[in-house]
Scaffold this active site. Structure first.
Site, PDB file in Angstrom:
ATOM      1  N   GLU B  47       0.684  -1.301   0.047  1.00  0.00           N
ATOM      2  CA  GLU B  47       0.076   0.025  -0.004  1.00  0.00           C
ATOM      3  C   GLU B  47       0.837   1.421  -0.225  1.00  0.00           C
ATOM      4  OE1 GLU B  47      -0.578  -2.527   1.871  1.00  0.00           O
ATOM      5  OE2 GLU B  47      -2.563  -3.291   1.857  1.00  0.00           O
ATOM      6  N   PHE B 109     -11.502  -7.517  13.871  1.00  0.00           N
ATOM      7  CA  PHE B 109     -10.351  -8.126  12.961  1.00  0.00           C
ATOM      8  C   PHE B 109      -9.959  -6.861  11.931  1.00  0.00           C
ATOM      9  CE2 PHE B 109      -9.004 -10.142   9.274  1.00  0.00           C
ATOM     10  CZ  PHE B 109      -7.902 -10.728   9.507  1.00  0.00           C
ATOM     11  N   GLN B 110      -8.865  -6.461  12.045  1.00  0.00           N
ATOM     12  CA  GLN B 110      -8.457  -5.501  11.067  1.00  0.00           C
ATOM     13  C   GLN B 110      -8.940  -4.372  11.246  1.00  0.00           C
ATOM     14  OE1 GLN B 110      -8.282  -7.512   7.055  1.00  0.00           O
ATOM     15  NE2 GLN B 110      -6.142  -7.986   7.357  1.00  0.00           N
ATOM     16  N   LYS B 159     -17.583  -0.741   5.698  1.00  0.00           N
ATOM     17  CA  LYS B 159     -18.244  -1.699   4.799  1.00  0.00           C
ATOM     18  C   LYS B 159     -19.566  -1.890   4.588  1.00  0.00           C
ATOM     19  CE  LYS B 159     -16.939  -6.722   3.553  1.00  0.00           C
ATOM     20  NZ  LYS B 159     -16.194  -8.046   3.876  1.00  0.00           N
ATOM     21  N   MET B 462      24.455   8.760   2.356  1.00  0.00           N
ATOM     22  CA  MET B 462      24.123  10.077   2.839  1.00  0.00           C
ATOM     23  C   MET B 462      24.282  10.065   4.389  1.00  0.00           C
ATOM     24  SD  MET B 462      23.994  13.111   2.528  1.00  0.00           S
ATOM     25  CE  MET B 462      22.884  13.791   1.107  1.00  0.00           C
TER      26      MET B 462
HETATM   27  C1  LIG Z   1      12.256   5.821   5.397  1.00  0.00           C
HETATM   28  C2  LIG Z   1      13.568   6.595   5.796  1.00  0.00           C
HETATM   29  N1  LIG Z   1      14.435   5.973   6.537  1.00  0.00           N
HETATM   30  C3  LIG Z   1      15.773   6.498   6.690  1.00  0.00           C
HETATM   31  C4  LIG Z   1      16.035   7.518   6.253  1.00  0.00           C
HETATM   32  C5  LIG Z   1      17.403   8.159   6.606  1.00  0.00           C
HETATM   33  N2  LIG Z   1      18.417   8.327   5.594  1.00  0.00           N
HETATM   34  C6  LIG Z   1      18.462   9.430   4.744  1.00  0.00           C
HETATM   35  S1  LIG Z   1      19.836   8.952   3.368  1.00  0.00           S
HETATM   36  C7  LIG Z   1      19.841   7.533   3.967  1.00  0.00           C
HETATM   37  C8  LIG Z   1      20.974   6.674   3.050  1.00  0.00           C
HETATM   38  C9  LIG Z   1      20.431   6.285   1.707  1.00  0.00           C
HETATM   39  O1  LIG Z   1      21.016   5.319   0.966  1.00  0.00           O
HETATM   40  P1  LIG Z   1      20.808   4.986  -0.584  1.00  0.00           P
HETATM   41  O2  LIG Z   1      19.501   4.919  -0.781  1.00  0.00           O
HETATM   42  O3  LIG Z   1      21.930   3.957  -0.634  1.00  0.00           O
HETATM   43  O4  LIG Z   1      21.409   6.482  -0.983  1.00  0.00           O
HETATM   44  P2  LIG Z   1      22.982   7.151  -1.190  1.00  0.00           P
HETATM   45  O5  LIG Z   1      22.937   8.164  -0.186  1.00  0.00           O
HETATM   46  O6  LIG Z   1      23.998   6.022  -0.880  1.00  0.00           O
HETATM   47  O7  LIG Z   1      22.949   7.767  -2.525  1.00  0.00           O
HETATM   48  C10 LIG Z   1      19.058   7.265   5.062  1.00  0.00           C
HETATM   49  C11 LIG Z   1      19.204   5.962   5.765  1.00  0.00           C
HETATM   50  C12 LIG Z   1      15.146   8.102   5.322  1.00  0.00           C
HETATM   51  N3  LIG Z   1      15.424   9.365   4.837  1.00  0.00           N
HETATM   52  N4  LIG Z   1      14.087   7.576   5.027  1.00  0.00           N
END
Ligand SMILES: Cc1ncc(C[n+]2csc(CCOP(=O)(O)OP(=O)(O)O)c2C)c(N)n1
Lengths: 83, 549
Positions: B47, B109-110, B159, B462
Site C-alpha cells: 500500500e 479484526f483489522q 463496509k 548520505m
Molecule cells: C524511510 C527512511 N528511512 C531512513 C532515512 C534516513 N536516510 C536518509 S539518506 C539515507 C541513506 C540512503 O542510502 P541510499 O539509498 O543507498 O542512497 P545514497 O545516499 O547512498 O545515494 C538514509 C538511511 C530516510 N530518509 N528515509
C-alpha cells in the site's frame, strides 16, 4: 515563571473528531492547554493556551482546519475565515 | 446501486482514469464494483507503493492522484505516503475500507482508528457515517485536495456503507476560488522592490503547485532579478537563464548560497524557510528585507518575519509586480560572475564512475519532457545539482519528508500520468531501492516502460557521509556490501539489466538504456567515498559551506 496566556474562541463545524483535530494542532505547534470549555450545542470551543511562541503561529494553523470556521483571539480582532 | 458502485461511478465522473491500490476484506465491495468497470486499477505490491504511485501521478500530471486500501494494515501502510504528500502539498485522495459501522470501536479484526491516524498527516480526513453522505464526502474530498494549498485527503468508508443501497447523485468537485491579494499592500511591495539594490528571488514548490512557472519566469525576465530555487522549486526557473543560480541550502550551489547571504531583498515565492534551505536561521540572508508571496497565510511570519507579504494566487500576484523599474546591473554582474566562477567541475581523472558526471550526461540525453524521480540520499542531491529541468512536474523528489522508497513507485505513477513518448527515469540508491523494491512486480505485471538508474555505493551513502564528517568515521550500520545481485533481481522480474563500473562504459550504457524498448535497470557501481559537495554543516550558516575534502 508562568508563560504568556491567550484565550481563543474557536467556532467549528460539528464532527466527532473536531476536538481531537484542534487539540492535536495546539500541542504539536507548541502550546499548552490551560483551560478548556466545549459547548456542543453552539459548536464553540473556548480555549486558554500558554506558550513562549506567538499566538499567531497557532491561530494561523487553526483557521486552516477544514472544520474550523472562525478563530477569535478574545480581547483582540477577529480572524474570520471567508467562506 | 451499492455505495461501492457509487464510489466507482463517482471516480469516473470526476475524470479519474487510473487508481492505485491493494485489496482486502473491508474494501472488497469496492473491488467488486471495480471489476469490469472500465476504471483502470493498478495493483501495486504494497500500500505504500500505491500511495506513492498516486503521489507520482499527481506530481507528474498536476491532477489529483487516487489510491485505495483495505482497513487496518492496508490503511496503516498508506500513512508514509500520506505524510510525504502532506509535507510536499500534493493533492491525493486515499480511500480506505473500514470494518462495518456496528463493530467500530470493538477491536474487530483489522480494525484500526484510521481517522485518528490521519489527523497529523492529511490536509483533511473523513469517516463516512451516513450512506447518504457518501457522494457529498467524495466531492468534498477532491475539492479540498486541490483547493488552495493542495494536500492529501483520506476517506474511510465502513463496509456496510459500501454495501448499502444508495441513490446515484453525483456532483463532481470544484476548486475553491482564491481570495484576491490585498491591492493596498501591492504599493508597499513595489516600494520595497524598487528600493532594492541586491534583490533575490527564492522560489519554492508553491510556484509549480500554482502552475505559475510562466508568471515567475516573466517576472525575472522583466525585472532581471537573480533567482535561486529550493529542492521542490527546481524546474520553475530553468538553470539556463542568465541569473538563475541553482538550488540553495544544505547542498545548494556555492553561488546560490553566497548570493542569498549578500542580498538586500529576499523575494520569497511559494517557499517556507525550511531548515534545509536556511541553515542556521538567524544567519540566513540576515541583512535582507523580506517580501513573501504565498497562498498560505500560515507561512507568513512563521519562521522569518516578512516586511511585506501578499497572500493569494501567484498567477496573479507575480504579474502585478512586473513593472517595477530597478537598477541592479552591478548586482546582476556580480551574480553571473560568481555563477561562471563556480560551474560544476566534472573532471574525474580516474576509472571509476563519477555519478555527478553520469547524471549530467543523462540529463543532456533526455528530452525536456522526461520525468526523473529519485529516492533519498546522496544520489537525490546529485540529481538536484547535476540534472536540468524545465518544469517541476519533471523532477519528483521527496523534499519535505525525505522518504527513502519514494523513487520507484512515484515513477509508476508518473508513467500513467504521462504519454508513452515521455521517458520516465528513476534514479535510486542501493539502500532506498530496497525500500519499495516489490514494485518491480508492478512493472512486470503492467509491462511499464520505466528506466532505473541504480547508483550503488554499497552504503547508506548520505548517512555514511555524515558519519565520516561528524561522527568520527564510526560507520554504524551503513555498510551494504551484502547487497543482492541487482541484475539477477531485475531478471527475476523480466527486466533487462546491466552493471557498469568504469567511466568509459557510461556513454554506451546510457544510450542502451534510453533506447531499450521496455523497463531497464542500469546498475552503476561507484566508489563509496564519493561525497556530496558543497555541504552546509548542521547548525552552520549557509555562508560556511564545506567543499570537497
Ligand atoms: C524511510 C527512511 N528511512 C531512513 C532515512 C534516513 N536516510 C536518509 S539518506 C539515507 C541513506 C540512503 O542510502 P541510499 O539509498 O543507498 O542512497 P545514497 O545516499 O547512498 O545515494 C538514509 C538511511 C530516510 N530518509 N528515509
Amino acid at each position: 515563571m508562568s508563560l504568556p496566556q491567550q484565550q481563543l474562541q474557536i467556532d467549528v463545524n460539528k464532527s466527532p473528531e473536531v476536538l481531537e483535530r484542534i487539540l492535536r494542532v495546539v500541542r504539536h505547534r507548541g502550546f499548552k492547554v490551560e483551560l478548556l470549555n466545549w459547548k456542543d450545542e453552539t459548536s464553540q470551543l473556548l480555549l486558554t493556551v500558554s506558550s513562549e511562541r506567538s499566538i499567531n503561529l497557532l491561530t494561523s494553523q487553526l483557521i486552516k482546519l477544514f472544520d474550523v470556521t472562525n478563530v477569535i483571539e478574545l480581547n483582540d480582532v477577529a480572524q474570520s475565515k471567508s467562506a | 446501486m451499492r455505495g461501492a458502485d457509487l464510489l466507482v461511478s463517482y471516480l469516473k465522473e470526476e475524470g479519474v482514469t487510473t487508481i492505485f491500490g491493494y485489496p482486502g476484506g473491508a474494501i472488497m465491495p469496492v473491488y467488486d464494483a471495480l471489476y469490469e468497470s472500465g476504471l483502470k486499477h493498478v495493483l501495486c505490491r504494497h500500500e505504500q507503493g500505491a500511495a506513492f504511485a498516486a503521489v507520482g501521478y499527481a506530481r507528474a500530471s498536476g491532477e489529483v492522484g487516487v489510491c485505495l486500501a483495505t482497513s487496518g494494515p492496508g490503511a496503516t501502510n498508506l500513512i508514509t505516503g500520506l505524510a510525504d504528500a502532506y509535507m510536499d502539498s500534493i493533492p491525493i485522495v486515499a480511500i480506505t475500507g473500514q470494518v462495518p459501522s456496528a463493530v467500530i470501536g470493538t477491536d474487530a479484526f483489522q480494525e484500526m482508528d484510521v481517522l485518528g491516524l490521519s489527523l497529523a498527516c492529511t490536509k483533511h480526513s473523513f469517516m463516512v457515517t451516513d450512506k447518504d453522505e457518501l457522494a457529498n464526502v467524495l466531492k468534498q474530498a477532491f475539492s479540498i485536495a486541490k483547493s488552495g494549498r493542495p494536500g492529501p485527503v483520506l476517506v474511510d468508508i465502513p463496509k456496510d456503507i459500501q454495501l448499502a443501497e444508495v441513490e446515484a447523485a453525483l456532483i463532481t468537485s470544484s476548486k475553491d476560488s482564491i481570495d484576491d491579494f490585498d491591492k493596498n499592500t501591492l504599493v508597499n511591495a513595489k516600494a520595497l522592490l524598487s528600493k532594492a539594490k541586491k534583490p533575490m528571488v527564492y522560489a519554492g514548490g508553491g510556484v509549480g503547485m500554482a502552475n505559475a512557472e510562466t508568471q515567475l519566469q516573466d517576472f525575472v525576465d522583466a525585472t532581471g532579478i537573480p533567482s535561486v530555487t529550493t529542492l521542490k522549486g527546481i524546474g520553475s526557473i530553468p538553470n539556463s537563464k542568465p541569473y538563475a543560480l541553482g538550488m540553495l541550502g544544505m547542498h545548494g550551489t556555492k553561488t546560490a548560497n553566497l548570493c542569498v547571504q549578500e542580498c538586500d531583498l529576499l523575494i520569497v515565492v511559494g517557499a517556507r524557510f525550511d531548515d534545509r534551505v536556511t541553515g542556521r536561521l538567524e544567519t540566513f540572508a540576515a541583512d535582507a528585507r523580506v517580501l513573501h508571496l504565498d497562498i498560505d497565510p500560515a507561512e507568513i511570519n512563521k519562521l522569518r518575519t516578512a516586511d511585506v507579504s501578499l497572500c493569494g494566487d501567484l498567477q496573479t500576484i507575480l504579474p502585478a509586480l512586473n513593472d517595477v523599474k530597478l537598477s541592479i546591473a552591478e548586482w546582476q554582474e556580480h551574480c553571473s560572475a560568481l555563477k561562471q566562477e563556480n560551474l560544476w567541475d566534472y573532471n574525474a581523472p580516474y576509472r571509476s564512475i563519477y555519478a555527478p558526471k553520469l547524471l549530467s550526461r543523462l540529463s543532456e540525453k533526455l528530452s525536456d519532457t522526461s520525468v526523473v524521480t529519485c529516492d533519498v540520499g546522496q544520489h537525490q542531491m546529485w540529481v538536484a545539482q547535476h540534472m536540468n529541468f524545465t518544469s517541476p512536474k519533471n523532477h519528483l523528489s521527496s523534499a519535505g519528508l525525505g522518504t527513502m522508497g519514494f523513487g520507484l513507485p512515484t515513477a509508476l505513477g508518473a508513467r500513467y500520468a504521462r504519454p508513452p513518448e515521455d521517458t520516465v527515469v528513476v534514479v535510486s540508491g542501493d539502500g532506498s531501492f530496497m525500500m519499495n523494491v516489490q514494485e518491480l512486480g508492478t512493472i512486470k505485471r503492467e509491462q511499464l516502460n520505466v528506466k532505473i538508474v541504480l547508483i550503488d555505493n554499497q552504503r547508506l551513502g548520505m548517512v555514511r557521509q555524515w558519519q565520516q564528517l561528524f561522527f568520527e568515521e564510526r560507520y554504524s550500520e551503513t555498510i551494504l556490501t551484502d547487497n543482492p545481485d541487482f541484475v539477477t533481481l531485475a531478471s527475476a522480474f523480466n527486466i533487462e539489466a546491466r552493471t557498469i563500473t568504469e567511466q568509459d562504459e557510461v556513454e554506451t550504457a546510457l544510450d542502451e538504456m534510453i533506447n531499450s524498448k521496455g523497463a531497464y535497470l542500469l546498475h552503476v557501481r561507484i566508489n563509496e567515498a564519493d561525497n556530496v559537495w558543497p555541504l552546509v554543516p548542521p547548525g552552520a550558516s549557509n555562508a560556511d559551506m564545506m567543499e570537497k575534502v
